[in-house]
Scaffold this motif. Structure first.
Motif, PDB file in Angstrom:
ATOM      1  N   ALA A   1       0.847  -1.190   0.000  1.00 35.04           N
ATOM      2  CA  ALA A   1       0.000   0.000   0.000  1.00 35.04           C
ATOM      3  C   ALA A   1       0.884   1.243   0.000  1.00 35.04           C
ATOM      4  O   ALA A   1       2.050   1.183   0.408  1.00 35.04           O
ATOM      5  N   PRO A   2       0.356   2.381  -0.435  1.00 32.01           N
ATOM      6  CA  PRO A   2       1.161   3.612  -0.468  1.00 32.01           C
ATOM      7  C   PRO A   2       1.751   3.945   0.897  1.00 32.01           C
ATOM      8  O   PRO A   2       1.046   3.968   1.910  1.00 32.01           O
ATOM      9  N   GLY A   3       3.054   4.178   0.909  1.00 25.79           N
ATOM     10  CA  GLY A   3       3.729   4.545   2.141  1.00 25.79           C
ATOM     11  C   GLY A   3       3.973   3.412   3.114  1.00 25.79           C
ATOM     12  O   GLY A   3       4.431   3.646   4.236  1.00 25.79           O
ATOM     13  N   LYS A   4       3.668   2.182   2.690  1.00 20.88           N
ATOM     14  CA  LYS A   4       3.838   1.041   3.589  1.00 20.88           C
ATOM     15  C   LYS A   4       4.759   0.011   2.961  1.00 20.88           C
ATOM     16  O   LYS A   4       5.059   0.050   1.777  1.00 20.88           O
ATOM     17  N   GLU A   5       5.209  -0.926   3.780  1.00 15.81           N
ATOM     18  CA  GLU A   5       6.080  -1.982   3.299  1.00 15.81           C
ATOM     19  C   GLU A   5       5.265  -3.061   2.569  1.00 15.81           C
ATOM     20  O   GLU A   5       4.066  -3.205   2.779  1.00 15.81           O
ATOM     21  N   ARG A   6       5.959  -3.815   1.734  1.00 19.77           N
ATOM     22  CA  ARG A   6       5.339  -4.938   1.062  1.00 19.77           C
ATOM     23  C   ARG A   6       5.070  -6.046   2.080  1.00 19.77           C
ATOM     24  O   ARG A   6       5.943  -6.377   2.888  1.00 19.77           O
ATOM     25  N   VAL A   7       3.863  -6.603   2.039  1.00 17.86           N
ATOM     26  CA  VAL A   7       3.498  -7.626   3.018  1.00 17.86           C
ATOM     27  C   VAL A   7       2.931  -8.860   2.318  1.00 17.86           C
ATOM     28  O   VAL A   7       2.401  -8.783   1.204  1.00 17.86           O
ATOM     29  N   PHE A   8       3.028  -9.955   3.006  1.00 16.50           N
ATOM     30  CA  PHE A   8       2.541 -11.245   2.510  1.00 16.50           C
ATOM     31  C   PHE A   8       1.015 -11.251   2.485  1.00 16.50           C
ATOM     32  O   PHE A   8       0.360 -10.743   3.403  1.00 16.50           O
ATOM     33  N   VAL A   9       0.454 -11.860   1.430  1.00 16.22           N
ATOM     34  CA  VAL A   9      -0.993 -12.010   1.325  1.00 16.22           C
ATOM     35  C   VAL A   9      -1.391 -13.487   1.335  1.00 16.22           C
ATOM     36  O   VAL A   9      -2.218 -13.916   2.138  1.00 16.22           O
ATOM     37  N   ALA A  10      -0.803 -14.255   0.424  1.00 12.57           N
ATOM     38  CA  ALA A  10      -1.183 -15.669   0.318  1.00 12.57           C
ATOM     39  C   ALA A  10      -0.071 -16.430  -0.383  1.00 12.57           C
ATOM     40  O   ALA A  10       0.726 -15.849  -1.125  1.00 12.57           O
ATOM     41  N   ARG A  11      -0.046 -17.748  -0.144  1.00  9.76           N
ATOM     42  CA  ARG A  11       0.944 -18.590  -0.792  1.00  9.76           C
ATOM     43  C   ARG A  11       0.337 -19.947  -1.098  1.00  9.76           C
ATOM     44  O   ARG A  11      -0.649 -20.360  -0.470  1.00  9.76           O
TER      45      ARG A  11
ATOM     46  N   ASP B   1      -7.799  -2.917   1.258  1.00 13.10           N
ATOM     47  CA  ASP B   1      -7.128  -3.862   0.364  1.00 13.10           C
ATOM     48  C   ASP B   1      -6.444  -3.146  -0.799  1.00 13.10           C
ATOM     49  O   ASP B   1      -5.745  -3.775  -1.596  1.00 13.10           O
ATOM     50  N   THR B   2      -6.649  -1.849  -0.909  1.00 12.77           N
ATOM     51  CA  THR B   2      -6.022  -1.070  -1.980  1.00 12.77           C
ATOM     52  C   THR B   2      -4.509  -1.143  -1.871  1.00 12.77           C
ATOM     53  O   THR B   2      -3.935  -0.849  -0.817  1.00 12.77           O
ATOM     54  N   ALA B   3      -3.869  -1.556  -2.964  1.00  9.11           N
ATOM     55  CA  ALA B   3      -2.421  -1.737  -2.962  1.00  9.11           C
ATOM     56  C   ALA B   3      -1.969  -2.176  -4.357  1.00  9.11           C
ATOM     57  O   ALA B   3      -2.801  -2.517  -5.205  1.00  9.11           O
ATOM     58  N   VAL B   4      -0.673  -2.191  -4.542  1.00 10.98           N
ATOM     59  CA  VAL B   4      -0.092  -2.875  -5.697  1.00 10.98           C
ATOM     60  C   VAL B   4       0.152  -4.317  -5.273  1.00 10.98           C
ATOM     61  O   VAL B   4       0.786  -4.561  -4.238  1.00 10.98           O
TER      62      VAL B   4
END
Length: 119
Positions: free
Chosen positions: A40-50, A90-93
């Motif tokens: 998300a803007p201004g935040k770190e990349r985080v895990f969603v699913a695997r 949930d908005t994010a790249v």
């Protein structure tokens, strides 16, 4: 070399659904696992699913459990992320990632696809 290409992002209203796809190219593609991450803007990349490529065992972040589903089509070298009941947070790249065989480390990354959920 493995190339990952995501598709399926876009703009959706809260409560709506989207399905992301990620297709891998490369010889003898056989990762230990593939995953989805988001930033998300201004935040770190985080895990969603695997998903484990051979056993189809899955894992999810608590924030998406019960709403998102990861699945794979090994014959097409493709992993999907079905996202339901979407929320503005949930908005994010969203990024697709893959490991090498027999390794849990995500060494290959896609370019990302934007998901925007409006309230």
């Amino acid at each position: 070399q493995v190339l990952l290409v995501e598709s399926g992002g876009g703009l959706v209203q809260a409560g709506g659904s989207l399905r992301l796809s990620c297709t891998a190219s490369g010889r003898s593609f056989s990762p230990y696992a593939m995953g989805w991450f988001r930033q998300a803007p201004g935040k770190e990349r985080v895990f969603v699913a695997r998903i484990n490529w051979s056993s189809d065992t899955t894992g999810y972040a608590d924030s998406v459990k019960g709403r998102f589903t990861i699945a794979s089509d090994n014959a097409k070298n493709t992993v999907y992320l079905q996202m339901n009941s979407l929320k503005p947070e949930d908005t994010a790249v969203y990024y697709c990632a893959a490991t090498r065989p027999y390794s849990p480390v995500y060494d290959y990354w896609g370019q990302g696809t934007q998901v925007t959920v409006s309230s």
